[in-house]
Enzyme design. Structure first.
Site, PDB file in Angstrom:
ATOM      1  N   LYS A 202     -35.394 -24.552  40.031  1.00  0.00           N
ATOM      2  CA  LYS A 202     -34.729 -24.088  38.926  1.00  0.00           C
ATOM      3  C   LYS A 202     -34.213 -22.751  38.999  1.00  0.00           C
ATOM      4  CE  LYS A 202     -35.812 -27.275  35.064  1.00  0.00           C
ATOM      5  NZ  LYS A 202     -36.432 -27.494  33.667  1.00  0.00           N
ATOM      6  N   GLN A 262     -48.507 -32.931  38.663  1.00  0.00           N
ATOM      7  CA  GLN A 262     -47.136 -33.547  38.878  1.00  0.00           C
ATOM      8  C   GLN A 262     -46.675 -32.685  40.029  1.00  0.00           C
ATOM      9  OE1 GLN A 262     -46.504 -31.248  35.491  1.00  0.00           O
ATOM     10  NE2 GLN A 262     -45.860 -29.317  36.415  1.00  0.00           N
ATOM     11  N   ASP A 297     -37.082 -30.292  38.095  1.00  0.00           N
ATOM     12  CA  ASP A 297     -37.560 -29.925  38.954  1.00  0.00           C
ATOM     13  C   ASP A 297     -39.166 -30.608  39.785  1.00  0.00           C
ATOM     14  OD1 ASP A 297     -38.600 -28.543  37.067  1.00  0.00           O
ATOM     15  OD2 ASP A 297     -38.908 -26.698  37.822  1.00  0.00           O
ATOM     16  N   ASP A 333     -52.266 -28.521  32.034  1.00  0.00           N
ATOM     17  CA  ASP A 333     -50.738 -28.388  31.568  1.00  0.00           C
ATOM     18  C   ASP A 333     -50.661 -29.940  31.150  1.00  0.00           C
ATOM     19  OD1 ASP A 333     -48.449 -26.866  32.246  1.00  0.00           O
ATOM     20  OD2 ASP A 333     -47.849 -29.113  32.935  1.00  0.00           O
ATOM     21  N   GLU A 362     -53.578 -28.188  27.113  1.00  0.00           N
ATOM     22  CA  GLU A 362     -52.318 -27.530  26.518  1.00  0.00           C
ATOM     23  C   GLU A 362     -51.503 -28.865  26.049  1.00  0.00           C
ATOM     24  OE1 GLU A 362     -47.946 -25.992  27.448  1.00  0.00           O
ATOM     25  OE2 GLU A 362     -48.825 -27.860  28.542  1.00  0.00           O
ATOM     26  N   TYR A 475     -39.155 -18.502  35.702  1.00  0.00           N
ATOM     27  CA  TYR A 475     -38.060 -18.594  36.521  1.00  0.00           C
ATOM     28  C   TYR A 475     -37.791 -17.312  37.403  1.00  0.00           C
ATOM     29  CZ  TYR A 475     -37.675 -22.185  33.059  1.00  0.00           C
ATOM     30  OH  TYR A 475     -37.864 -23.193  32.025  1.00  0.00           O
TER      31      TYR A 475
HETATM   32  C1  Z3D Z   1     -44.366 -25.161  31.113  1.00  0.00           C
HETATM   33  C2  Z3D Z   1     -43.769 -26.165  31.984  1.00  0.00           C
HETATM   34  C3  Z3D Z   1     -42.202 -25.450  33.119  1.00  0.00           C
HETATM   35  C4  Z3D Z   1     -40.614 -24.783  32.803  1.00  0.00           C
HETATM   36  C5  Z3D Z   1     -39.646 -26.017  33.083  1.00  0.00           C
HETATM   37  C6  Z3D Z   1     -39.703 -26.596  34.544  1.00  0.00           C
HETATM   38  C7  Z3D Z   1     -41.276 -26.918  34.749  1.00  0.00           C
HETATM   39  C8  Z3D Z   1     -41.633 -27.447  36.062  1.00  0.00           C
HETATM   40  C9  Z3D Z   1     -44.089 -27.578  31.541  1.00  0.00           C
HETATM   41  C10 Z3D Z   1     -44.340 -28.413  32.750  1.00  0.00           C
HETATM   42  C11 Z3D Z   1     -45.665 -27.598  31.023  1.00  0.00           C
HETATM   43  C12 Z3D Z   1     -46.248 -26.827  30.392  1.00  0.00           C
HETATM   44  C13 Z3D Z   1     -45.897 -25.348  30.736  1.00  0.00           C
HETATM   45  N1  Z3D Z   1     -45.814 -26.663  29.068  1.00  0.00           N
HETATM   46  O1  Z3D Z   1     -43.889 -23.939  31.192  1.00  0.00           O
HETATM   47  O2  Z3D Z   1     -42.648 -26.206  32.267  1.00  0.00           O
HETATM   48  O3  Z3D Z   1     -40.538 -24.368  31.492  1.00  0.00           O
HETATM   49  O4  Z3D Z   1     -38.406 -25.423  32.831  1.00  0.00           O
HETATM   50  O5  Z3D Z   1     -39.094 -27.871  34.550  1.00  0.00           O
HETATM   51  O6  Z3D Z   1     -41.353 -26.555  37.065  1.00  0.00           O
HETATM   52  O7  Z3D Z   1     -42.209 -25.791  34.451  1.00  0.00           O
HETATM   53  O8  Z3D Z   1     -45.167 -28.135  33.805  1.00  0.00           O
HETATM   54  O9  Z3D Z   1     -46.383 -24.516  30.049  1.00  0.00           O
END
Ligand code: Z3D
Length: 600
Positions: A202, A262, A297, A333, A362, A475
């Site tokens: 991203k 993941q 992603d 996460d 979380e 990002y």
């Molecule tokens: C959150 C995570 C981040 C970005 C997304 C991106 C993803 C994978 C999410 C997934 C879980 C958790 C984190 N709530 O920040 O999302 O916001 O845009 O696609 O890279 O990571 O892990 O706090």
């Protein structure tokens, strides 16, 4: 079938009829109560039995009657791990006989036959009675103190550099440790530190394509440099990581790692274990989601996999790997998007050898789901705190968390912001909103946290109506001036110091809301032993609020007309108050809250 006549019911604490453990920390008493009674008028006796899981013998403690057939006793676990407890009870014929003899004697009646019977009973002892023991025993999981009382600070290591456009390293984070320690935090939490994937990486502001040089989301785990047990090369090496953990510990900071199960499409597991992912008929894998959020992603893991147990073991081994590198606190996460029975197994497996491990869940999902994760073993839990902003909402929510049986197994961790949640309240309320939310998080909950940028009141959303930050660090790399005017770092340091000095703030069970005549004010206290702390907070950052608040004089042993001094621990101001109702005025230009102790 049994002719036993005693009944044991409603043992507390007990979670889902003993299916899950209650939670305590070392040195904290487990106060056990039970309803114990029998038919007729006979006297019952009961004892509490407790033992460490694995110990051969029960330790016995007498129970005392409360009222209404309820009995009480306590034991205090001295080590971490699981303890078992139950109640044993019997109809106490000897006690019944003694009571009846005493009654008859008092009424001047003949007791010679009764005395003979009493002799027989004395000879028979307890062995002659039918003892009932409640089965199965209840369980309590005993954690270290930090499970209950912790102050978290979150930062993105890659933003720790000092030059624009440069990727910060773990060495750079080391240089920032004194700053975090000086604010009084004891847990430094890092988003994932692993190699970041390239495929579908991203770009800034969650763009679906990235520009050259964009670092990608740290949650997009895995590249040719490795997966969940590797360190992102831009941050340094595993040796750098070890040294970093060590340096942090000298400053009283424990490192918490983010464990996100993941995989980026470039993660080694995608090639090595295709069976851990769900393939569509065309061979592709659908990206992960947490509706309405889309994670284009990353791939989710498939807990329905034929090799589900191989997957479970690999995930457990990720924790064990980082434990071997000195980390025992994990922020997990999106745990609600993984199988619950996996968590129950995994956390128990890890705690068996590492009872010091702490897992923060979380999950911002349905209340029952959050609660189940806590039952399944999570040590602490994020909550809805970010979305509870009015005094009425906070009162209601805190009553649920601290005043119902939820408190036996779910320990709230009040994050005031996260990289995913910049609430409208902070966006619109500016610095006063950050001030009051900090004080509320830190005094309502024994565990709380902030995500860096909070102390400089960062509050610009990516667009109106969004809770995402503009130019989010998720990002891109971000540089900030941590010494800018208006920083809340001194307030934060003071609040964390107050938390350390006041045991009342290190637990949640005694939280009480007190009366006020202004609905926008929140007025509450916590106490432990002789320590009692009162907080008055203005929940409307845009407006001055004033009004009358009631001090529970009787609880404090003060007479109705008494005068006494209240001292604001935030700025050492003293006020002389008199009687129950007293006046407070919280003007955002001056202060959003008082943290009071009463001096006599
Ligand atoms: C959150 C995570 C981040 C970005 C997304 C991106 C993803 C994978 C999410 C997934 C879980 C958790 C984190 N709530 O920040 O999302 O916001 O845009 O696609 O890279 O990571 O892990 O706090």
């Amino acid at each position: 079938m049994s002719k036993a006549r005693v009944v044991i019911e409603n043992i507390t604490p007990q979670v889902d009829c003993g299916r899950f453990p209650a939670k305590r920390v070392v040195g904290e008493a487990v106060i056990v109560e039970a309803d114990v009674f029998t038919d007729g008028h006979d006297v019952v006796s009961c004892v509490l039995l407790h033992r460490r899981d694995g110990a051969a013998e029960w330790v016995e403690a007498p129970m005392s009657p409360l009222h209404n057939d309820r009995w009480i006793a306590r034991f205090t676990p001295t080590g971490m791990g699981r303890y078992l407890y139950t109640v044993r009870a019997w109809v106490d014929h000897l006690a019944t006989s003694r009571r009846d003899i005493a009654k008859k004697q008092a009424a001047g009646q003949d007791v010679s036959v009764d005395l003979l019977r009493n002799k027989q009973l004395e000879k028979a002892g307890v062995d002659g009675e039918i003892v009932v023991q409640h089965e199965p025993p209840c369980i309590v999981e005993v954690d270290r103190e930090r499970a209950r009382f912790s102050s978290w600070y979150e930062l993105f290591p890659r933003s720790a550099g000092t030059k624009l456009g440069e990727h910060g390293t773990l060495k750079d984070v080391e240089a920032r440790l004194p700053y975090v320690a000086a604010m009084g935090f004891d847990v430094l939490y890092l988003p994932p530190v692993h190699p970041i994937g390239r495929t579908h990486r991203k770009g800034r502001n969650n763009a679906l394509t990235c520009e050259p040089g964009d670092p990608g989301s740290p949650w997009a785990i895995g590249s040719e440099a490795g997966g969940h047990t590797a360190v992102e090369p831009g941050l340094g090496t595993i040796e750098d990581f070890d040294r970093f953990v060590e340096t942090a510990s000298h400053l009283g900071l424990e490192i918490a790692l983010d464990i996100a199960f993941q995989a980026s499409p470039d993660h080694p597991w995608v090639r090595e274990h295709p069976e851990w992912f769900k393939h569509r008929p065309d061979g592709s894998i659908k990206y992960a989601e947490n509706p309405p959020k889309k994670y284009q992603d990353i791939y989710p893991l498939d807990f329905d996999s034929r090799d589900w147990f191989g997957l479970w073991q690999a995930l457990r081994d990720v924790f064990l790997f980082w434990i071997a590198h000195g980390v025992t606190i994990f922020r997990v996460d999106n745990p609600h998007t993984k199988a619950f029975r996996f968590w129950e197994w995994c956390i128990a497996e890890i705690k068996r050898d590492h009872p010091e491990a702490i897992f923060l869940s979380e999950a911002f999902t349905r209340p029952k789901v959050m609660q189940h994760l806590a039952k399944a073993g999570f040590t602490q839990s994020y909550t809805y705190f970010t979305w509870r902003n009015s005094a009425a909402e906070l009162r209601e929510y805190l009553t649920e968390l601290t005043g119902t049986e939820v408190r036996e197994y779910m320990r709230p961790n009040f994050f005031a912001n996260t990289p995913d949640i910049l609430h409208e309240y902070l966006q619109q309320g500016g610095r006063p909103a950050f001030e009051v939310r900090l004080v509320l998080a830190a005094t309502l909950a024994a565990s709380y946290g902030i995500y860096s940028g909070y102390e400089v009141s960062e509050n610009v959303p990516v667009r109106q109506g969004s809770e995402e930050y503009l130019d989010s660090e998720k990002y891109q790399i971000k540089l900030r001036d941590w010494n800018q005017a208006g920083s809340l770092k001194e307030l934060i340091a003071r609040v964390n110091e107050i938390r350390r000095e006041h045991p009342a703030l290190q637990q949640n069970d005694t939280l009480q809301f007190h009366a006020t005549d202004n609905d926008a004010l929140l007025w509450y206290s916590k106490s432990l032993g002789d320590d009692r702390v009162f907080v008055a907070a203005n929940t409307t950052p845009g407006w001055m609020q004033h009004g009358w608040v009631e001090v529970p004089l009787a609880e404090l042993g003060l007479l109705p007309g008494a005068s006494y001094v209240v001292e604001d621990l935030l700025d050492d101001t003293r006020y002389t108050w008199r009687g129950g109702w007293n006046y407070v005025r919280l003007d955002p230009a001056e202060r959003m809250a008082h943290i009071f102790v009463i001096r006599r």
